[in-house]
Design a protein around this motif. Structure first.
Motif, PDB file in Angstrom:
ATOM      1  N   THR A  27     -35.950  -1.749  90.885  1.00 32.33           N
ATOM      2  CA  THR A  27     -34.914  -0.749  90.610  1.00 32.33           C
ATOM      3  C   THR A  27     -34.350  -0.220  91.920  1.00 32.33           C
ATOM      4  N   TYR A  28     -33.397   0.696  91.810  1.00 27.28           N
ATOM      5  CA  TYR A  28     -32.776   1.286  92.993  1.00 27.28           C
ATOM      6  C   TYR A  28     -33.768   2.107  93.807  1.00 27.28           C
ATOM      7  N   LYS A  29     -34.889   2.494  93.189  1.00 24.48           N
ATOM      8  CA  LYS A  29     -35.905   3.289  93.895  1.00 24.48           C
ATOM      9  C   LYS A  29     -36.776   2.434  94.814  1.00 24.48           C
ATOM     10  N   LYS A  73     -24.964  -2.698  92.941  1.00 23.88           N
ATOM     11  CA  LYS A  73     -24.983  -1.401  92.256  1.00 23.88           C
ATOM     12  C   LYS A  73     -26.225  -0.607  92.635  1.00 23.88           C
ATOM     13  N   MET A  74     -27.378  -1.293  92.687  1.00 21.47           N
ATOM     14  CA  MET A  74     -28.624  -0.614  93.049  1.00 21.47           C
ATOM     15  C   MET A  74     -28.562  -0.081  94.480  1.00 21.47           C
ATOM     16  N   LYS A  96     -25.854   0.738  96.177  1.00 21.55           N
ATOM     17  CA  LYS A  96     -24.919   1.864  96.203  1.00 21.55           C
ATOM     18  C   LYS A  96     -25.545   3.118  95.612  1.00 21.55           C
ATOM     19  N   GLU A  97     -26.345   2.938  94.557  1.00 20.05           N
ATOM     20  CA  GLU A  97     -27.027   4.077  93.946  1.00 20.05           C
ATOM     21  C   GLU A  97     -28.063   4.662  94.900  1.00 20.05           C
ATOM     22  N   ALA A 101     -26.336   6.639  97.547  1.00 20.08           N
ATOM     23  CA  ALA A 101     -25.796   7.907  97.046  1.00 20.08           C
ATOM     24  C   ALA A 101     -26.852   9.009  97.002  1.00 20.08           C
TER      25      ALA A 101
END
Length: 73
Positions: A23-25, A58-59, A61-62, A65
């Motif tokens: 995931t983005y984490k 997307k991940m 960029k997230e 952010a």
């Protein structure tokens, strides 16, 4: 032919298509897909498929952010 200097490179296999997910984490996994300046690497370098390249972007960029990854260094 080999004498001309053209070699056939082995096609890279998409890391996410092999069943692995993150995931983005998961910053350590995402760091594989950005260069030292913080830019997202292209598909031809990382070997990801088009579908997963979009997900990775997307991940990243997230994660940028919310401050997990830098925009630039």
């Amino acid at each position: 032919t080999m004498a001309e200097g053209f070699y056939r490179r082995k096609k890279k296999v998409c890391y996410l298509c092999t069943g692995r997910t993150f995931t983005y984490k998961d910053v350590d996994s995402l760091k594989r897909y950005i260069n030292e300046r913080g830019k997202i690497l292209p598909r031809r370098v990382t070997g990801t498929c088009q579908k997963h390249q979009r997900e990775i972007a997307k991940m990243i960029k997230e994660a940028r952010a919310i401050g997990l990854l830098p925009y630039t260094k």
